[in-house]
Design a protein around this motif. Structure first.
Motif, PDB file in Angstrom:
ATOM      1  N   VAL A 497       9.411 -10.612   0.900  1.00 21.77           N
ATOM      2  CA  VAL A 497       8.860 -10.776  -0.449  1.00 21.77           C
ATOM      3  C   VAL A 497       7.701 -11.768  -0.396  1.00 21.77           C
ATOM      4  N   GLY A 498       6.562 -11.325  -0.827  1.00 20.57           N
ATOM      5  CA  GLY A 498       5.373 -12.165  -0.777  1.00 20.57           C
ATOM      6  C   GLY A 498       4.559 -12.021   0.488  1.00 20.57           C
ATOM      7  N   SER A 499       4.999 -11.175   1.398  1.00 20.49           N
ATOM      8  CA  SER A 499       4.304 -11.042   2.687  1.00 20.49           C
ATOM      9  C   SER A 499       3.051 -10.178   2.549  1.00 20.49           C
ATOM     10  N   GLU A 500       2.202 -10.309   3.528  1.00 20.82           N
ATOM     11  CA  GLU A 500       0.990  -9.488   3.581  1.00 20.82           C
ATOM     12  C   GLU A 500       1.384  -8.017   3.707  1.00 20.82           C
ATOM     13  N   ASP A 501       2.389  -7.723   4.512  1.00 22.71           N
ATOM     14  CA  ASP A 501       2.895  -6.346   4.657  1.00 22.71           C
ATOM     15  C   ASP A 501       3.208  -5.754   3.290  1.00 22.71           C
ATOM     16  N   GLN A 502       3.950  -6.525   2.490  1.00 24.87           N
ATOM     17  CA  GLN A 502       4.390  -6.010   1.188  1.00 24.87           C
ATOM     18  C   GLN A 502       3.188  -5.745   0.287  1.00 24.87           C
ATOM     19  N   LYS A 503       2.280  -6.726   0.254  1.00 26.17           N
ATOM     20  CA  LYS A 503       1.105  -6.601  -0.620  1.00 26.17           C
ATOM     21  C   LYS A 503       0.239  -5.430  -0.181  1.00 26.17           C
ATOM     22  N   ASN A 504      -0.008  -5.335   1.109  1.00 25.15           N
ATOM     23  CA  ASN A 504      -0.898  -4.285   1.607  1.00 25.15           C
ATOM     24  C   ASN A 504      -0.335  -2.903   1.373  1.00 25.15           C
ATOM     25  N   PHE A 505       0.954  -2.755   1.661  1.00 27.51           N
ATOM     26  CA  PHE A 505       1.576  -1.439   1.473  1.00 27.51           C
ATOM     27  C   PHE A 505       1.412  -0.977   0.027  1.00 27.51           C
ATOM     28  N   ALA A 506       1.679  -1.896  -0.903  1.00 28.95           N
ATOM     29  CA  ALA A 506       1.559  -1.542  -2.329  1.00 28.95           C
ATOM     30  C   ALA A 506       0.111  -1.196  -2.667  1.00 28.95           C
ATOM     31  N   LYS A 507      -0.791  -2.017  -2.150  1.00 31.81           N
ATOM     32  CA  LYS A 507      -2.222  -1.786  -2.433  1.00 31.81           C
ATOM     33  C   LYS A 507      -2.668  -0.442  -1.865  1.00 31.81           C
ATOM     34  N   TRP A 508      -2.289  -0.164  -0.635  1.00 32.08           N
ATOM     35  CA  TRP A 508      -2.720   1.093  -0.001  1.00 32.08           C
ATOM     36  C   TRP A 508      -2.081   2.310  -0.650  1.00 32.08           C
ATOM     37  N   ARG A 509      -0.814   2.174  -1.046  1.00 33.63           N
ATOM     38  CA  ARG A 509      -0.155   3.278  -1.756  1.00 33.63           C
ATOM     39  C   ARG A 509      -0.935   3.616  -3.020  1.00 33.63           C
ATOM     40  N   ASP A 510      -1.321   2.537  -3.721  1.00 37.02           N
ATOM     41  CA  ASP A 510      -2.122   2.745  -4.925  1.00 37.02           C
ATOM     42  C   ASP A 510      -3.438   3.420  -4.583  1.00 37.02           C
ATOM     43  N   GLN A 511      -4.039   2.930  -3.524  1.00 41.47           N
ATOM     44  CA  GLN A 511      -5.348   3.446  -3.132  1.00 41.47           C
ATOM     45  C   GLN A 511      -5.282   4.948  -2.847  1.00 41.47           C
ATOM     46  N   THR A 512      -4.135   5.388  -2.344  1.00 40.85           N
ATOM     47  CA  THR A 512      -4.036   6.803  -1.972  1.00 40.85           C
ATOM     48  C   THR A 512      -3.369   7.659  -3.040  1.00 40.85           C
ATOM     49  N   THR A 513      -2.942   7.035  -4.133  1.00 42.51           N
ATOM     50  CA  THR A 513      -2.290   7.843  -5.172  1.00 42.51           C
ATOM     51  C   THR A 513      -2.944   7.700  -6.534  1.00 42.51           C
ATOM     52  N   LYS A 514      -3.628   6.576  -6.756  1.00 42.57           N
ATOM     53  CA  LYS A 514      -4.197   6.365  -8.088  1.00 42.57           C
ATOM     54  C   LYS A 514      -5.721   6.552  -8.065  1.00 42.57           C
ATOM     55  N   ASN A 515      -6.237   6.793  -9.219  1.00 46.06           N
ATOM     56  CA  ASN A 515      -7.696   6.986  -9.305  1.00 46.06           C
ATOM     57  C   ASN A 515      -8.422   5.741  -9.796  1.00 46.06           C
TER      58      ASN A 515
END
Lengths: 515, 332, 119
Positions: A497-515
């Motif tokens: 919780v709070g790790s770079e892994d967690q933040k990046n995964f969420a950010k990238w998921r958004d990047q590939t699913t949201k407009n």
């Protein structure tokens, strides 16, 4: 034109011509100089020709079948990388299982490659030699395909980039490292009993199923494909394990007690090592496959015991440790995860406290122990975390001289009592986690006094960067050990919780699913 | 017109593993690099090997050659498991078709009878030489320091077993089980083969990894393979009997050329590092090439008859040329 | 020689006393307090006064537990090597006969951890 009517060769005879017929009895050099490792363990082989080939694969067939698998595997690994395949995993916590794998297991695949290469050379029987050579090259395959399968993850997540340095130094990687080095430093017959029989036959599903099925369940196409691609290699390895044990037992009755001793030792060592794998399958897979307890019941108490029934006719007995293992299966994964979660400042993977749903799953899988002994602990630690005061262990633990695991194990019949076992050798005291580790030590003390035990090495001052002065004012031993381990502090260690892994995964998921 | 496909490109945190980056810089690494460099553990070994208590399980001391970094012995073919097996599978496919071609047309029966007999006499005992080569490269795979060298020796040992099996197949195609038996009997008892068998058995007790590399992969194979597959198979025999035997042994001919590139690169890198290394490698190459050549004299006569001396001189000269490029002194 | 080997197989112990720069290793466990996953390990000078353990290393390792502040050291019972042990709090580790890599356990009856499960 004369047409010779050639004798039609059976498969067995043809394979013999392709393998064991290639050797000859040397006359210009002494046999014991050509094969210097065969006598010292006390194992007697009277007739290598009695070896029954566990599989019949000529080199050209090997090349053909394996190349086909490689083509398919790398096509998938390439597609995975091109398509940001890592984002299909259930959640980024899963990647921590891969960190454990790449740092803890992959180096062992390479060491297995080396060990079997040695056996390929040092075993006199061509049949045994060729089977070992095939396993040697298979293990190299596994090491390299694992590196390649996880290479893309390394580009996006932390804790995967430094396995060469970490695996030789970190406090928990000494568990798999010492396990395999024990086998590597042993003679050829012990090595093959330890690895081909105890590990590749008896215990193999307990390593493979959690990691590979875990990959499949958690959307990790790369690791899953590696696993399925390795399956037929593993089948060959299992058949070698079974053949070698029967061969040794049939060659001479005096081999039986020696082999029994190795079976006892390596089943125990294997199970202790698997604590980490059980922990992974109970705690680190967001989508769980089965519990460690279930896996043990199916693969050992079921399948494994059937095997020992087969071997009973040679006088082989089930290792005594199975009773303790049966009791411990209810506890060890929880004890292990609690350990890592309170020490995650000094790990190169993240930990976390299970969610309510996950605690419910653990309740259901371990009804006799989890609700009573372990759920309250996690809930207590969660409360502290919520209050901003996470609990950490404030020091280094007592570690077992043999298995090198911090002794978080409890007495088999009393889960409120830590295990305290100790012994003395040449006037020096040694600490253990169990009577079984103690016994292994007592059988080979000259070997195990050499153990490179991380907390002891830290206290000797051997785990600081070169040139460090531990006597200066304000010296922080933990940060300096972390520097020796080359831990990227605040990036690859600590909670999920709070790790770079967690933040990046969420950010990238958004990047590939949201407009 | 180009089809311009769009993909979502995420920004990676890093390009490769730390140990690769230390060596090659912060860029995407090749599969060979990631699979090879620093794969072997190097520090904090727990227990001394019971099979060699004076050294560690991985130890640079298993040879007199000294290198600052054993990964200078990289393989110019860049074989890791995937590329190795796929390269060999392509070769295997072609050879399979050759064997099929020959067997379907019964071409083995239209071979010149004399050449056929010489071929069997020459090639069947070489099954056992190939087994010795397999054992030796296995020894190197097991005890070499660093994955760059150990890995390539693993592939070489596999190649030699493959060669032994292709020779076995050839024997069964041109002759039968009795031909194999006769070859083994020659290997074990014929005067012509004893010097070579003695050579091979001496390599089997040679335990310096790099010395064995020189003895087997440079000295013996460097003479034996061109002698048999170039001078005899594709030379004298083909003149008399066409390409049939060459089709069955094409793997060996191709393999020698490819493998020599690797052998030479390893020796060149090792020799270049220090005058001591160069002196050692030169000493070993000279001693072992001398023994190999002497052992091959009677074998060359079986294979080549009156052409034997000239052929042996040719392949010896070629080995000299290789030595010059490698940067070692070869006197034999 | 218990270890089968091709030649002599005898090596110095990796953790002999001389390697700890004047310290000895001591393990001290607090029975029935499994909040701490394992037993504490400390490098300590043999001349260290026994009672200095309480406010020093033991407080550091075990202090986060609510029971710790309540400990009455005069009522604590001890084991050494799993056998009953009565240390003299005013004497040093060495004077108490505590050797390198010895393991002590202390018990605080009445302070049995949390939740009735020795946590």
């Amino acid at each position: 034109m004369d047409m010779n009517v050639k004798k039609k060769l059976g498969l067995k005879e043809r394979y013999h011509l392709m393998t064991r017929d290639l050797a000859w009895d040397a006359t210009y050099q002494k046999e014991e100089e050509i094969y210097p490792q065969l006598a010292y363990e006390g194992i007697k082989i009277h007739d290598w020709d009695k070896w029954e080939d566990p599989f019949r694969l000529t080199v050209d067939a090997y090349w053909k079948y394996q190349a086909e698998k490689e083509r398919k595997l790398y096509a998938i690994i390439d597609a995975f990388a091109q398509n940001n395949g890592h984002l299909t995993v259930t959640d980024a916590r899963y990647v921590n299982a891969l960190k454990l794998w790449l740092n803890g297991i992959t180096p062992l695949e390479y060491e297995a490659h080396k060990g079997y290469a040695r056996l390929g050379r040092e075993f006199k029987g061509v049949g045994a030699s060729v089977a070992c050579q095939m396993q040697s090259i298979d293990e190299l395959r596994h090491a390299q395909t694992q590196i390649h399968a996880m290479s893309n993850y390394n580009r996006f997540y932390n804790g995967l980039d430094d396995w060469h340095h970490k695996a030789d130094r970190m406090w928990y990687y000494s568990v798999p490292k010492s396990f395999f080095e024990d086998a590597l430093s042993a003679g050829p017959f012990e090595f093959i009993t330890a690895i081909s029989f105890s590990f590749e036959y008896v215990l193999t599903n307990l390593l493979f199923v959690p990691f590979v099925s875990g990959a499949a369940y958690n959307g990790d196409m790369a690791a899953m494909t590696f696993g399925f691609s390795a399956q037929s290699d593993e089948s060959r390895h299992m058949t070698l394990g079974l053949e070698v044990i029967k061969f040794m037992l049939e060659q001479d009755p005096q081999n039986v007690p020696i082999v029994q001793g190795w079976i006892d030792k390596w089943c125990w060592r294997g199970v202790r090592l698997l604590t980490l794998v059980g922990m992974m399958q109970d705690y680190m897979l967001p989508k769980r496959v089965m519990s460690w307890k279930e896996a043990w019941e199916i693969y050992f108490e079921g399948n494994g015991m059937a095997l020992f029934n087969d071997l009973a006719r040679y006088g082989i007995k089930v290792p005594e440790c199975v009773e303790q293992v049966r009791k411990e299966k209810e506890h060890i994964t929880h004890q292990a995860w609690l350990t890592f979660n309170s020490a995650n400042f000094l790990t190169n993977f993240h930990t976390w406290i299970p969610s309510k749903e996950e605690l419910d799953w653990l309740d259901a899988k371990y009804p006799d122990t989890f609700p009573k002994y372990y759920r309250p602990r996690f809930e207590y630690f969660q409360k502290l975390e919520d209050e901003g005061k996470p609990f950490f262990t404030a020091g280094l633990p007592r570690v077992c001289q043999l298995c090198q695991i911090p002794v978080f194990y409890t007495e088999p019949d009393d889960p409120t009592q830590l295990a305290y076992e100790e012994g003395t050798y040449m006037g020096e005291k040694f600490q253990f986690c169990s009577t079984f580790c103690h016994k292994i030590f007592d059988n080979e003390p000259e070997k195990f006094v050499q153990s490179w035990i991380p907390p002891h090495q830290i206290f000797q001052g051997n785990c600081f960067p070169e040139g460090t002065n531990p006597t200066v004012e304000g010296f922080d031993p933990i940060r300096n050990v972390a520097a020796y381990y080359d831990i990227e502090w605040g990036r690859e260690n600590g909670p999920f919780v709070g790790s770079e892994d967690q933040k990046n995964f969420a950010k990238w998921r958004d990047q590939t699913t949201k407009n | 017109m180009q089809v311009d496909l769009q993909t979502i490109a995420l920004k990676p945190l890093r390009n490769t593993f730390k140990h690769i980056e230390k060596r090659f810089g912060d860029k995407v690494a090749s599969r060979y690099q990631e699979a090879t460099y620093d794969l072997q553990p190097t520090d904090n070994f727990h227990y001394r090997p019971t099979w060699d208590p004076t050294r560690e399980i991985h130890d640079v001391g298993r040879t007199k050659i000294v290198l600052k970094d054993w990964y200078v012995l990289k393989d110019p073919r860049q074989f890791y498991y995937g590329t190795y097996t796929q390269a060999r599978a392509r070769q295997q496919d072609a050879i399979e078709k050759s064997f099929d071609f020959i067997e379907e047309r019964g071409l083995e029966n239209s071979l010149n009878a004399e050449v056929k007999a010489i071929a069997l006499k020459t090639l069947m005992p070489l099954r056992h030489v190939a087994w010795g080569a397999n054992m030796n490269n296995n020894m190197m795979a097991a005890y070499a320091y660093g994955t760059a060298l150990n890995q390539a020796c693993t592939y070489a040992s596999f190649d030699h077993l493959g060669i032994a099996q292709y020779l076995t197949r050839l024997g069964l195609a041109l002759g039968d089980v009795d031909s194999l038996k006769a070859g083994k009997a020659s290997w074990e008892t014929d005067a012509d083969w004893q010097p070579l068998r003695q050579f091979v058995e001496e390599t089997l007790i040679t335990r310096d990894v790099m010395e064995l590399f020189v003895a087997q992969n440079f000295a013996l194979d460097g003479l034996l393979y061109p002698l048999v597959y170039k001078e005899a198979v594709d030379g004298v025999w083909a003149v008399k009997s066409g390409p049939t035997i060459g089709m069955m042994t094409v793997f060996m001919a191709d393999w020698q050329a490819e493998t020599a590139k690797w052998v030479d690169a390893v020796l060149k890198a090792a020799a270049a590092e220090s005058p001591e290394n160069k002196a050692l490698l030169s000493e070993w190459a000279s001693a072992w090439a001398q023994k190999a050549k002497a052992a091959l004299v009677p074998v060359s006569k079986i294979a080549l008859g009156v052409e034997a001396d000239a052929a042996l001189a040719d392949v010896s000269f070629a080995l000299q040329e290789r030595a010059k490029k490698i940067g070692i002194e070869l006197n034999f | 020689m218990a270890v089968a080997a091709v030649s002599e197989y005898k090596f110095a112990s990796r953790d002999s006393l001389d390697k700890f720069h004047g310290n000895q290793l001591l393990f001290v466990g607090w029975d029935k307090h499994l909040m701490f996953y394992g037993t504490a390990a400390f490098p300590l000078p043999p001349s260290m006064k026994f009672s200095d353990l309480f406010v020093g290393p033991l407080a550091q390792y075990y202090g986060a537990h609510p029971d710790f502040a309540k400990i009455d050291w005069s009522a604590v019972t001890w084991l050494s090597g799993n056998q009953p042990f009565k240390p003299d709090y005013d004497k040093s580790l060495a004077e108490n006969g505590i050797g390198h890599k010895d393991c002590l356990r202390f018990q605080t009856p009445g302070l049995d951890g949390l939740f009735g499960i020795c946590f």
